[in-house]
Design an enzyme around this catalytic site. Structure first.
Site, PDB file in Angstrom:
ATOM      1  CB  SER A 177      -0.853   0.115   1.128  1.00  0.00           C
ATOM      2  OG  SER A 177      -1.446   1.324   1.442  1.00  0.00           O
ATOM      3  CE1 TYR A 190      -3.953  -2.103   5.176  1.00  0.00           C
ATOM      4  CE2 TYR A 190      -3.128   0.093   4.728  1.00  0.00           C
ATOM      5  CZ  TYR A 190      -3.879  -1.010   4.181  1.00  0.00           C
ATOM      6  OH  TYR A 190      -3.862  -1.361   2.965  1.00  0.00           O
TER       7      TYR A 190
HETATM    8  N1  LIG Z   1      -8.806  -0.605  -0.554  1.00  0.00           N
HETATM    9  C1  LIG Z   1      -7.895   0.093  -0.219  1.00  0.00           C
HETATM   10  O1  LIG Z   1      -7.990   1.327  -0.191  1.00  0.00           O
HETATM   11  C2  LIG Z   1      -6.341  -0.389  -0.469  1.00  0.00           C
HETATM   12  C3  LIG Z   1      -5.579   0.544  -0.455  1.00  0.00           C
HETATM   13  C4  LIG Z   1      -4.056  -0.176  -0.641  1.00  0.00           C
HETATM   14  C5  LIG Z   1      -3.872  -1.190  -0.612  1.00  0.00           C
HETATM   15  N2  LIG Z   1      -4.823  -2.104  -0.400  1.00  0.00           N
HETATM   16  C6  LIG Z   1      -4.502  -3.621  -0.166  1.00  0.00           C
HETATM   17  O2  LIG Z   1      -5.252  -4.259  -1.142  1.00  0.00           O
HETATM   18  C7  LIG Z   1      -5.431  -5.704  -0.564  1.00  0.00           C
HETATM   19  C8  LIG Z   1      -6.785  -5.960  -1.059  1.00  0.00           C
HETATM   20  O3  LIG Z   1      -7.639  -5.106  -0.225  1.00  0.00           O
HETATM   21  P1  LIG Z   1      -9.151  -4.915  -0.660  1.00  0.00           P
HETATM   22  O4  LIG Z   1      -9.378  -3.244  -0.915  1.00  0.00           O
HETATM   23  O5  LIG Z   1      -9.624  -5.625  -2.032  1.00  0.00           O
HETATM   24  O6  LIG Z   1      -9.882  -5.085   0.229  1.00  0.00           O
HETATM   25  P2  LIG Z   1     -10.980  -6.042   0.527  1.00  0.00           P
HETATM   26  O7  LIG Z   1     -11.565  -6.140   1.958  1.00  0.00           O
HETATM   27  O8  LIG Z   1     -12.189  -5.847  -0.483  1.00  0.00           O
HETATM   28  O9  LIG Z   1     -10.361  -7.701   0.277  1.00  0.00           O
HETATM   29  C9  LIG Z   1      -9.759  -8.015   1.132  1.00  0.00           C
HETATM   30  C10 LIG Z   1      -9.961  -9.731   1.014  1.00  0.00           C
HETATM   31  O10 LIG Z   1      -9.042 -10.488   2.027  1.00  0.00           O
HETATM   32  C11 LIG Z   1      -9.939 -11.539   2.632  1.00  0.00           C
HETATM   33  N3  LIG Z   1      -8.970 -11.855   3.831  1.00  0.00           N
HETATM   34  C12 LIG Z   1      -8.984 -11.158   5.002  1.00  0.00           C
HETATM   35  N4  LIG Z   1      -8.369 -11.714   6.027  1.00  0.00           N
HETATM   36  C13 LIG Z   1      -7.832 -13.120   5.320  1.00  0.00           C
HETATM   37  C14 LIG Z   1      -7.201 -14.285   5.688  1.00  0.00           C
HETATM   38  N5  LIG Z   1      -6.487 -14.016   6.943  1.00  0.00           N
HETATM   39  N6  LIG Z   1      -6.921 -15.063   4.874  1.00  0.00           N
HETATM   40  C15 LIG Z   1      -7.234 -15.170   3.486  1.00  0.00           C
HETATM   41  N7  LIG Z   1      -8.178 -14.118   3.344  1.00  0.00           N
HETATM   42  C16 LIG Z   1      -8.395 -12.955   4.019  1.00  0.00           C
HETATM   43  C17 LIG Z   1     -11.102 -11.072   2.606  1.00  0.00           C
HETATM   44  O11 LIG Z   1     -12.074 -11.913   3.170  1.00  0.00           O
HETATM   45  C18 LIG Z   1     -11.309 -10.238   1.503  1.00  0.00           C
HETATM   46  O12 LIG Z   1     -11.932 -10.957   0.428  1.00  0.00           O
HETATM   47  C19 LIG Z   1      -5.222  -5.512   0.550  1.00  0.00           C
HETATM   48  O13 LIG Z   1      -3.750  -6.295   0.865  1.00  0.00           O
HETATM   49  C20 LIG Z   1      -5.076  -4.110   1.010  1.00  0.00           C
HETATM   50  O14 LIG Z   1      -4.413  -3.896   2.365  1.00  0.00           O
HETATM   51  C21 LIG Z   1      -6.111  -1.854  -0.341  1.00  0.00           C
END
Ligand SMILES: NC(=O)c1ccc[n+]([C@@H]2O[C@H](COP(=O)([O-])OP(=O)(O)OC[C@H]3O[C@@H](n4cnc5c(N)ncnc54)[C@H](O)[C@@H]3O)[C@@H](O)[C@H]2O)c1
Length: 300
Positions: A177, A190
Site C-alpha cells: 500500500s 496497518y
Molecule cells: N482498499 C484500499 O484502499 C487499499 C489501498 C491500498 C492497498 N490495499 C490492499 O489491497 C489488498 C486488497 O484489499 P481490498 O481493498 O480488495 O480489500 P477487501 O476487504 O475487499 O478484500 C480483502 C480480502 O481478503 C480476505 N481476507 C482477509 N483476511 C484474510 C485471511 N486471514 N486469509 C485469507 N483471506 C483473508 C477478505 O475476506 C477479503 O475477501 C489488501 O492487501 C489491502 O491492504 C487496499
C-alpha cells in the site's frame, strides 16, 4: 589506491546503470512493453473473495491460466469462482484458507500441489485494516494485522517458492500500500504491517533476482485508497487532487504490471510525488516547517 579504484568503478557502474534505466523508463512511456503469456501458468490469489482479489481473478480468467482462489470467506470466494468461470476461466479452484495460519497455508499448499499443480504466479493480496487512533487499537488487532498483512507472505512464499526455483520460472506479487511507503495517522498497525510487507517483498526481489540470477520475477504494488469497502467512510481532504480510486482501474493496472513484469507499481502516479515529499525536512515544530507539513496534510 586499490580501494579508490573500486569506489570509482562502482560509481561509474552506478551512473551507467542509472542512465540506462532512466532512458529505459522514458522509452517505455513511448513504446508499450511486451506482455508475457500466462496461459499454462497456475495463478494463486489470496483474498480472492472481494475487492482487488476478485477483479484480478476475473482478469486472469480470460488469459487461459489456471486459477487457485484462497479466501477466509468461503461464500464470497465461491462467488468469485463463479464469476471467473463465467468470464471464460475453465480451470478455477476455490479453497477456504486463513492465510495468517501457517499450518493451514502449508496443508492447503500441499493439497493445491496434488489437486492442481505447482503454483507459478503467487499474488499475496489478502489484507485487513484497523483505522483507529493508536491507543484504541485492541492488542489482538495489532497482531492480526501483522499476521494477515505480512507474516502470511512468509508462509505462502515458503510454500510455493521451492517449485518456482526448481522450474526457474515464477512470479511473486505483493499487494502492499502507499501507506507502506508514506505513513498516515490512525493507521499505525496497518501502515507498520504494510511497511513490513514492502520490506519483505523488496528483500526477496533482491535476493532472488540479483543474488541467484533466477528467472523468478517480483511485482510490488502500492496503491492509494481504493473504493473497495476496506476504507469505508474514508475521504480525502481535496478529492479533486487525489480522489479515491476505482477498484477496476487499480486491478487493470496491477494486471498489466504483472504481465509486463514491472517491479514497482505506485497508483496513482501522483503518489510518487508523495514519496519524494516525505524526504523533505519535517520537524516537530510545525510552524517552522509549515509549507512541507501543509503539503503532506494536503495529500493525506
Ligand atoms: N482498499 C484500499 O484502499 C487499499 C489501498 C491500498 C492497498 N490495499 C490492499 O489491497 C489488498 C486488497 O484489499 P481490498 O481493498 O480488495 O480489500 P477487501 O476487504 O475487499 O478484500 C480483502 C480480502 O481478503 C480476505 N481476507 C482477509 N483476511 C484474510 C485471511 N486471514 N486469509 C485469507 N483471506 C483473508 C477478505 O475476506 C477479503 O475477501 C489488501 O492487501 C489491502 O491492504 C487496499
Amino acid at each position: 589506491m586499490h580501494f579508490n579504484m573500486n569506489v570509482m568503478m562502482d560509481t561509474a557502474i552506478f551512473l551507467g546503470k542509472f542512465l540506462y534505466y532512466f532512458l529505459e523508463s522514458v522509452a517505455f512511456k513511448i513504446i508499450p512493453r511486451r506482455k508475457k503469456d500466462v496461459a499454462g501458468d497456475i495463478v494463486l490469489i489470496t483474498g480472492a473473495g472481494s475487492g482487488l482479489g476478485r477483479h484480478l481473478a476475473i482478469h486472469f480468467a480470460c488469459t487461459g491460466a489456471t486459477l487457485v482462489l484462497w479466501d477466509i470467506n468461503q461464500e464470497s470466494n465461491m462467488e468469485t469462482c463463479r464469476l471467473a468461470k463465467e468470464k471464460g476461466g475453465v480451470k478455477v479452484f476455490a479453497y477456504k484458507c486463513d492465510c495468517s495460519n501457517r499450518q493451514e497455508v502449508y496443508r492447503l499448499a500441499d493439497q493445491v500441489r496434488k489437486e492442481v499443480g505447482d503454483v507459478s504466479i503467487l499474488i499475496n493480496n489478502a489484507g485487513i485494516v484497523t483505522g483507529k487512533p493508536f491507543l484504541d487499537i485492541p492488542d489482538h488487532m495489532v497482531e492480526r494485522s501483522f499476521h494477515v498483512n505480512v507474516i502470511s507472505h512468509f508462509w505462502t512464499c515458503k510454500a510455493f517458492l521451492p517449485a518456482m526455483l526448481q522450474a526457474n520460472h515464477g512470479h511473486l506479487v505483493f499487494i502492499s500500500s502507499i501507506a507502506g511507503m508514506v505513513a498516515t495517522g490512525k493507521l499505525s498497525a496497518y501502515s507498520a504491517s504494510k511497511f513490513a510487507s514492502f520490506g519483505f517483498a523488496e528483500s526477496l526481489f533482491l535476493e532472488f533476482t540479483l543474488s541467484y540470477k533466477t528467472k523468478i520475477k517480483s511485482t510490488i504494488v502500492c496503491p492509494y485508497f481504493i473504493k473497495t469497502g476496506m476504507f469505508e467512510g474514508c475521504t480525502t481532504k481535496y478529492s479533486f487532487l487525489l480522489p479515491l480510486l476505482e477498484q477496476e482501474y487499480v486491478a487493470q493496472k496491477i494486471f498489466n504490471a504483472i504481465l509486463e513484469e514491472q517491479v514497482y507499481l505506485l497508483i496513482p502516479k501522483f503518489t510518487y510525488f508523495a514519496v519524494i515529499l516525505k524526504q523533505t525536512h519535517f520537524s516537530n515544530d510545525e510552524r517552522k516547517n509549515f509549507n512541507s507539513a501543509r503539503t503532506r496534510f494536503l495529500l493525506f
